[in-house]
Design an enzyme around this catalytic site. Structure first.
Site, PDB file in Angstrom:
ATOM      1  N   GLY A  63       0.836  -1.197   0.000  1.00  0.00           N
ATOM      2  CA  GLY A  63       0.000   0.000   0.000  1.00  0.00           C
ATOM      3  C   GLY A  63       0.866   1.240   0.000  1.00  0.00           C
ATOM      4  N   CYS A  90       5.251  -6.240   1.579  1.00  0.00           N
ATOM      5  CA  CYS A  90       5.684  -4.834   1.565  1.00  0.00           C
ATOM      6  C   CYS A  90       5.043  -4.066   2.729  1.00  0.00           C
ATOM      7  CB  CYS A  90       5.388  -4.216   0.192  1.00  0.00           C
ATOM      8  SG  CYS A  90       6.314  -2.701  -0.065  1.00  0.00           S
ATOM      9  N   TYR A  91       4.052  -3.197   2.497  1.00  0.00           N
ATOM     10  CA  TYR A  91       3.394  -2.488   3.601  1.00  0.00           C
ATOM     11  C   TYR A  91       2.855  -3.498   4.616  1.00  0.00           C
ATOM     12  CZ  TYR A  91       0.085   0.566   6.050  1.00  0.00           C
ATOM     13  OH  TYR A  91      -0.611   1.265   7.007  1.00  0.00           O
ATOM     14  N   HIS A 183       7.599  -7.665  -3.968  1.00  0.00           N
ATOM     15  CA  HIS A 183       6.245  -7.963  -4.459  1.00  0.00           C
ATOM     16  C   HIS A 183       6.260  -9.304  -5.193  1.00  0.00           C
ATOM     17  CE1 HIS A 183       3.995  -4.299  -3.478  1.00  0.00           C
ATOM     18  NE2 HIS A 183       5.212  -3.768  -3.453  1.00  0.00           N
ATOM     19  N   GLU A 185       3.743 -10.905  -6.231  1.00  0.00           N
ATOM     20  CA  GLU A 185       2.619 -11.071  -7.144  1.00  0.00           C
ATOM     21  C   GLU A 185       2.914 -10.611  -8.568  1.00  0.00           C
ATOM     22  OE1 GLU A 185       3.024  -9.004  -4.699  1.00  0.00           O
ATOM     23  OE2 GLU A 185       1.859  -7.158  -4.844  1.00  0.00           O
ATOM     24  N   ASP A 241     -21.643 -13.072 -20.000  1.00  0.00           N
ATOM     25  CA  ASP A 241     -21.988 -13.309 -18.594  1.00  0.00           C
ATOM     26  C   ASP A 241     -23.399 -13.875 -18.426  1.00  0.00           C
ATOM     27  OD1 ASP A 241     -19.548 -12.161 -18.291  1.00  0.00           O
ATOM     28  OD2 ASP A 241     -20.330 -10.199 -17.727  1.00  0.00           O
ATOM     29  N   LYS A 383     -13.732 -12.315 -15.212  1.00  0.00           N
ATOM     30  CA  LYS A 383     -14.241 -12.543 -16.568  1.00  0.00           C
ATOM     31  C   LYS A 383     -13.606 -13.774 -17.238  1.00  0.00           C
ATOM     32  CE  LYS A 383     -16.577 -10.453 -20.005  1.00  0.00           C
ATOM     33  NZ  LYS A 383     -17.860  -9.786 -19.829  1.00  0.00           N
TER      34      LYS A 383
END
Ligand code: XMP
Length: 527
Positions: A63, A90-91, A183, A185, A241, A383
């Site tokens: 963050g 991180c944060y 990070h 991710e 959808d 999606k």
């Protein structure tokens, strides 16, 4: 509308608390790629709620704040003492250190970009660390921070470092609490997905069962339980959808499902016949098509303001839907194709963490005051997961990979007043555009392509005749989520074919232009 709470059959889930990082959704995507289910919540979530929902572990995201900032978002009270496995990124790491009595301070310089993570090698007699299993002695990680864990709290130790950061990965000596400064991710971190999978699998015991076929089975069971033998109504649009949602609900409850499709006269060429054929021949589902073309076009006559058009269409849709729902019988439940991105967006705006950039009128969405309970079988899915589910349900590839089409249809692509003749012109232009994108194998490289008809007449010459006709705009964009988009660099050869065909084949158009604006500052649709 009575919102049905979908928490009854919660999949076994990892919770990701979003502290405002631009990468939070990517954490979810990475976990789901490892077939592990995960959900987002905001720092206001309480320990009670986390315990009640039986989350298997909690990830604290990065963050923009410093832990000492006034009003900096905090760890839910009691979470660090709860015994629930935690991974701070991180944060998130800095919050753990700060709360457990360590010191977080600015590292002096902003560390941004690649770094080499050094994991101490395990000896032949010791097992690899459960969080770092499979990660080699040296690997590339991606850093983006100013603050770092300067002094670790009591009972914490470093388990990996970089040249600049001694405490690049840390753990509590006896509790399942971990933190990483990099990070994991983002794609730049070589073994980031593995690290997340290790946390979920080795530390939280999360099952890797989030697969399309399991999803169909669990959703079917859930829908059966929720609808409890009662009749269910589903409004469909022919888009991905609502089609996947209808197919899934039908698999669960068969003829207790009724599907309704409103032809508002603002659809693309052959759309009604195509949607009807798909429901009849492929999905084997009865479809009630309501012809409401005249009502929509009469209500729109002479209206030129984009917002007014949207309002009229939205209201008319509701009125037609209500009238016909009553004629079709007594329904207790209504299916909506709400996606997880919609759930996150509405949560985020409720929490004040993100701004709504443009609120679309979802014409498939239905009136607030209707007395239905909602069944939202896609509310846990992104999606692309909906497309995987659709594939599992044997929905044709062409339907699953169609470009998005806005609820208000051609009305927001005909600038100025909408009438029969403009709809005819735009339908033909749109049809040629789509055909040629398929012919040039470009359709699936483009996120969305559309044609716009301008209320502008220009002079041309055809044969020896002067013409005075309208301008058609072609627009094609690349995007991932429609929030931003860049214009597609269409090959000149394709543009040439398109321009020739449109001017020659469509009566009423003598000029074609290509839109080279990106979003922002433009939007994808012209209205
Ligand atoms: P804009 O024009 O805001 O569009 O850049 C972003 C995406 O949303 C679609 N769109 C709509 N979809 N109802 C919808 O269901 C609407 O009112 C609506 N308006 C725009 C647009 O086609 C693009 O994919």
């Amino acid at each position: 509308m009575n919102n049905h709470n979908n928490q009854k059959t919660q999949p076994q889930t990892i919770l990701v608390i979003d502290y405002g990082s631009q990468y939070t959704q990517i954490i979810l995507r990475r976990l789901r790629e490892s077939y592990i289910h995960s959900e987002i919540a905001y720092p206001s979530i309480t320990l009670n709620e986390i315990v009640r929902k039986k989350y298997l572990g909690v990830i604290l995201s990065g963050g923009p704040n410093s832990v000492d900032d006034n009003g900096a978002p905090q760890i839910p009270h009691g979470l660090l003492q709860s015994g629930i496995p935690i991974l701070g990124i991180c944060y998130g790491l800095q919050l753990i250190v700060h709360n457990e009595g360590g010191r977080v301070a600015s590292g002096g310089k902003h560390e941004y970009g690649d770094a080499t993570l050094i994991v101490p090698p395990s000896s032949p007699h010791t097992q690899a660390h459960p969080l770092l299993q499979g990660i080699p002695h040296e690997s590339r990680v991606w850093m983006s921070h100013e603050d770092e864990a300067h002094t670790l709290p009591p009972h914490y130790r470093a388990i990996a470092s970089t040249d600049n950061t001694t405490n690049a990965a840390i753990e509590h000596v006896s509790k399942p609490i971990y933190g990483i400064q990099f990070h994991c991710e983002v794609a730049h971190t070589e073994y980031g997905t593995l690290l997340l999978e290790n946390f979920a699998k080795n530390i939280c015991n999360a099952p890797q069962t989030w697969t399309p076929s399991n999803l169909v089975d669990t959703s079917v069971k859930q829908i059966r339980a929720e609808s409890n033998g009662k009749k269910v109504l589903c409004g469909v649009s022919g888009g991905v959808d609502s089609t996947v949602a209808a197919a899934l609900v039908h698999k669960a409850i068969g003829n207790n499902l009724t599907c309704m499709f409103i032809d508002n006269g603002l659809l693309r060429e052959d759309e009604v016949a195509n949607v009807q054929a798909m429901f009849r021949d492929v999905l084997k589902l009865e479809l009630h098509t309501i012809n409401a073309k005249d009502r929509f076009l009469n209500a729109l006559a002479g209206i030129t303001s984009p917002e007014e058009k949207r309002k009229i269409i939205g209201e008319m849709f509701i009125r037609v839907f209500e009238e016909h729902a009553r004629k079709l019988g007594e329904f207790h439940y209504l299916v909506q194709g709400t996606l997880y991105s919609d759930v996150i967006e509405s949560l985020a705006s409720k929490e004040g963490v993100s701004q709504t950039i443009k609120s679309h009128h979802n014409v498939g969405g239905l009136p607030e005051n209707m007395q239905f309970e909602l069944i939202e079988p896609l509310r846990h899915l992104f999606k692309d997961e909906v497309r995987l589910l659709g594939k599992e349900l044997a929905i044709p590839h062409n339907t699953l990979w169609r470009h998005p089409f806005p609820g208000p249809g051609l009305a927001v692509r005909i600038l100025g007043a909408v009438d029969d003749e403009s709809c005819r012109i735009l339908r033909q232009v749109d049809k040629i555009f789509t055909e040629e994108l398929h012919n040039a194998n470009l359709y699936h490289q483009i996120w969305q392509a559309l044609a716009v008809l301008l209320p502008v007449y220009t002079v041309g010459v055809m044969g020896d005749q002067r013409t005075y006709e309208r301008v058609a705009v072609l627009r094609a964009v690349e995007s991932t989520d429609a929030m931003t988009a860049t214009w597609f660099h269409m090959p000149h050869k394709t543009l040439e074919t398109l321009s020739n065909r449109i001017v020659n084949e469509v009566r009423g158009v003598n000029r074609v232009v290509y839109d080279i604006s990106s979003k922002p500052p433009s939007t994808i649709e012209w209205e």
